[in-house]
Design a protein around this motif. Structure first.
Motif, PDB file in Angstrom:
ATOM      1  N   LEU A 171       0.819  -1.215   0.000  1.00  0.00           N
ATOM      2  CA  LEU A 171       0.000   0.000   0.000  1.00  0.00           C
ATOM      3  C   LEU A 171       0.854   1.267   0.000  1.00  0.00           C
ATOM      4  N   ALA A 172       2.096   1.167   0.452  1.00  0.00           N
ATOM      5  CA  ALA A 172       2.995   2.329   0.466  1.00  0.00           C
ATOM      6  C   ALA A 172       3.574   2.624  -0.914  1.00  0.00           C
ATOM      7  N   GLU A 173       3.466   1.673  -1.831  1.00  0.00           N
ATOM      8  CA  GLU A 173       3.994   1.853  -3.187  1.00  0.00           C
ATOM      9  C   GLU A 173       2.962   2.583  -4.054  1.00  0.00           C
ATOM     10  N   PRO A 174       3.434   3.333  -5.061  1.00  0.00           N
ATOM     11  CA  PRO A 174       2.476   3.999  -5.961  1.00  0.00           C
ATOM     12  C   PRO A 174       1.849   2.982  -6.917  1.00  0.00           C
ATOM     13  N   ARG A 175       0.684   2.512  -6.566  1.00  0.00           N
ATOM     14  CA  ARG A 175      -0.061   1.542  -7.375  1.00  0.00           C
ATOM     15  C   ARG A 175      -1.423   2.125  -7.703  1.00  0.00           C
ATOM     16  N   GLU A 176      -2.052   1.555  -8.704  1.00  0.00           N
ATOM     17  CA  GLU A 176      -3.418   1.925  -9.021  1.00  0.00           C
ATOM     18  C   GLU A 176      -4.348   1.104  -8.131  1.00  0.00           C
ATOM     19  N   GLY A 177      -5.377   1.753  -7.638  1.00  0.00           N
ATOM     20  CA  GLY A 177      -6.415   1.054  -6.893  1.00  0.00           C
ATOM     21  C   GLY A 177      -7.724   1.189  -7.642  1.00  0.00           C
ATOM     22  N   VAL A 178      -8.747   0.540  -7.146  1.00  0.00           N
ATOM     23  CA  VAL A 178     -10.098   0.699  -7.682  1.00  0.00           C
ATOM     24  C   VAL A 178     -10.962   1.166  -6.522  1.00  0.00           C
ATOM     25  N   VAL A 179     -11.594   2.323  -6.680  1.00  0.00           N
ATOM     26  CA  VAL A 179     -12.488   2.826  -5.646  1.00  0.00           C
ATOM     27  C   VAL A 179     -13.919   2.456  -6.037  1.00  0.00           C
ATOM     28  N   CYS A 180     -14.668   1.956  -5.054  1.00  0.00           N
ATOM     29  CA  CYS A 180     -16.045   1.504  -5.286  1.00  0.00           C
ATOM     30  C   CYS A 180     -16.975   2.270  -4.344  1.00  0.00           C
ATOM     31  N   THR A 181     -18.022   2.849  -4.919  1.00  0.00           N
ATOM     32  CA  THR A 181     -19.039   3.552  -4.145  1.00  0.00           C
ATOM     33  C   THR A 181     -20.404   3.154  -4.678  1.00  0.00           C
ATOM     34  N   VAL A 182     -21.436   3.393  -3.861  1.00  0.00           N
ATOM     35  CA  VAL A 182     -22.813   3.125  -4.285  1.00  0.00           C
ATOM     36  C   VAL A 182     -23.688   4.243  -3.743  1.00  0.00           C
ATOM     37  N   GLY A 183     -24.379   4.935  -4.635  1.00  0.00           N
ATOM     38  CA  GLY A 183     -25.328   5.956  -4.200  1.00  0.00           C
ATOM     39  C   GLY A 183     -26.648   5.303  -3.833  1.00  0.00           C
ATOM     40  N   LEU A 184     -27.521   6.060  -3.193  1.00  0.00           N
ATOM     41  CA  LEU A 184     -28.833   5.519  -2.847  1.00  0.00           C
ATOM     42  C   LEU A 184     -29.616   5.237  -4.124  1.00  0.00           C
TER      43      LEU A 184
ATOM     44  N   LEU B  35      -0.623  13.491  -5.467  1.00  0.00           N
ATOM     45  CA  LEU B  35       0.031  13.725  -6.760  1.00  0.00           C
ATOM     46  C   LEU B  35       1.527  13.437  -6.705  1.00  0.00           C
ATOM     47  N   GLU B  36       2.178  13.754  -5.593  1.00  0.00           N
ATOM     48  CA  GLU B  36       3.617  13.497  -5.453  1.00  0.00           C
ATOM     49  C   GLU B  36       3.954  12.008  -5.549  1.00  0.00           C
ATOM     50  N   ARG B  37       3.008  11.154  -5.183  1.00  0.00           N
ATOM     51  CA  ARG B  37       3.232   9.699  -5.273  1.00  0.00           C
ATOM     52  C   ARG B  37       3.300   9.214  -6.716  1.00  0.00           C
ATOM     53  N   TYR B  38       2.599   9.899  -7.616  1.00  0.00           N
ATOM     54  CA  TYR B  38       2.403   9.388  -8.973  1.00  0.00           C
ATOM     55  C   TYR B  38       3.016  10.232 -10.085  1.00  0.00           C
ATOM     56  N   LEU B  39       3.343  11.486  -9.806  1.00  0.00           N
ATOM     57  CA  LEU B  39       3.814  12.384 -10.857  1.00  0.00           C
ATOM     58  C   LEU B  39       5.134  13.048 -10.469  1.00  0.00           C
ATOM     59  N   THR B  40       5.963  13.303 -11.466  1.00  0.00           N
ATOM     60  CA  THR B  40       7.170  14.092 -11.255  1.00  0.00           C
ATOM     61  C   THR B  40       6.763  15.539 -10.995  1.00  0.00           C
ATOM     62  N   GLU B  41       7.709  16.365 -10.606  1.00  0.00           N
ATOM     63  CA  GLU B  41       7.397  17.781 -10.375  1.00  0.00           C
ATOM     64  C   GLU B  41       6.840  18.424 -11.643  1.00  0.00           C
ATOM     65  N   GLU B  42       7.486  18.162 -12.772  1.00  0.00           N
ATOM     66  CA  GLU B  42       6.996  18.690 -14.052  1.00  0.00           C
ATOM     67  C   GLU B  42       5.605  18.140 -14.362  1.00  0.00           C
ATOM     68  N   GLY B  43       5.432  16.860 -14.122  1.00  0.00           N
ATOM     69  CA  GLY B  43       4.135  16.226 -14.380  1.00  0.00           C
ATOM     70  C   GLY B  43       3.024  16.819 -13.536  1.00  0.00           C
ATOM     71  N   ARG B  44       3.304  17.103 -12.267  1.00  0.00           N
ATOM     72  CA  ARG B  44       2.279  17.684 -11.389  1.00  0.00           C
ATOM     73  C   ARG B  44       1.846  19.048 -11.912  1.00  0.00           C
ATOM     74  N   GLU B  45       2.800  19.858 -12.291  1.00  0.00           N
ATOM     75  CA  GLU B  45       2.500  21.200 -12.782  1.00  0.00           C
ATOM     76  C   GLU B  45       1.616  21.144 -14.030  1.00  0.00           C
ATOM     77  N   LYS B  46       1.968  20.277 -14.969  1.00  0.00           N
ATOM     78  CA  LYS B  46       1.235  20.203 -16.240  1.00  0.00           C
ATOM     79  C   LYS B  46      -0.064  19.409 -16.113  1.00  0.00           C
ATOM     80  N   PHE B  47      -0.067  18.383 -15.294  1.00  0.00           N
ATOM     81  CA  PHE B  47      -1.262  17.550 -15.112  1.00  0.00           C
ATOM     82  C   PHE B  47      -2.416  18.389 -14.562  1.00  0.00           C
ATOM     83  N   VAL B  48      -2.133  19.197 -13.564  1.00  0.00           N
ATOM     84  CA  VAL B  48      -3.183  20.027 -12.957  1.00  0.00           C
ATOM     85  C   VAL B  48      -3.759  20.994 -13.984  1.00  0.00           C
ATOM     86  N   LYS B  49      -2.917  21.557 -14.839  1.00  0.00           N
ATOM     87  CA  LYS B  49      -3.397  22.486 -15.871  1.00  0.00           C
ATOM     88  C   LYS B  49      -4.208  21.770 -16.945  1.00  0.00           C
ATOM     89  N   ALA B  50      -3.892  20.503 -17.203  1.00  0.00           N
ATOM     90  CA  ALA B  50      -4.552  19.753 -18.269  1.00  0.00           C
ATOM     91  C   ALA B  50      -5.865  19.107 -17.834  1.00  0.00           C
TER      92      ALA B  50
END
Length: 166
Positions: free
Chosen positions: A20-33, A104-119
């Motif tokens: 869980l400490a590693e940058p991995r993809e998870g699947v989040v599951c929710t259910v609305g009423l 974001l720091e877990r998954y993106l480089t500094e450059e990636g964070r800056e550009k990802f947020v803008k995109a």
């Protein structure tokens, strides 16, 4: 080896915490009423028995939590899976800002964070927090223990399974 097939409702062991400490993809599951389950891949941060997921307040997962404050995260890894289910809530403001950057720091480089947020079409504005009150995990090692208990070798069992596509 006397490992149960499923470990449930106990603290995650060191192996699970390391995964869980590693940058991995998870699947989040929710259910609305009155709605169907909603499951999507996600980035997450796990700390203090909480899965922290950056999202937008208009996303289906966020709207579901406002209707039904329970969520689940499933993390699949090469040796099995880990999941946590429990109470969920949305965090905004200063809590969001501090945690959003850490996700974001877990998954993106500094450059990636800056550009990802803008995109981003809909920039994240909240954190979905899911408390892992019910914990489950499964590992291939539990299969190995059961195979050996049944009198077979683990090496022999390699021929029993069809290879999965990656």
């Amino acid at each position: 080896m006397d490992e149960k097939l499923y470990a449930t409702d106990k603290a995650y062991d060191e192996r699970c915490l390391a995964i869980l400490a590693e940058p991995r993809e998870g699947v989040v599951c929710t259910v609305g009423l009155g709605s169907a389950p909603h499951s999507v891949p996600t980035w997450y941060l796990f700390e203090n028995d909480r899965f922290l997921i950056s999202t937008h307040s208009r996303s289906r997962r966020a709207r579901n939590i406002l209707e039904n404050a329970i969520g689940r995260v499933l993390v699949v890894h090469s040796g099995g899976w880990i999941s946590g289910t429990g109470a969920a809530r949305l965090l905004f403001g200063k809590e969001f800002e501090a945690l959003h950057n850490r996700v974001l720091e877990r998954y993106l480089t500094e450059e990636g964070r800056e550009k990802f947020v803008k995109a981003a079409a809909f920039p994240d504005d909240c954190i979905l927090e899911i408390l892992a009150e019910k914990k489950s995990s499964w590992s291939k090692m539990s299969i190995a223990a059961n195979i050996q208990k049944a009198g077979f070798s683990f090496e022999e069992s390699a021929n029993w399974f069809v290879p999965l596509a990656h």
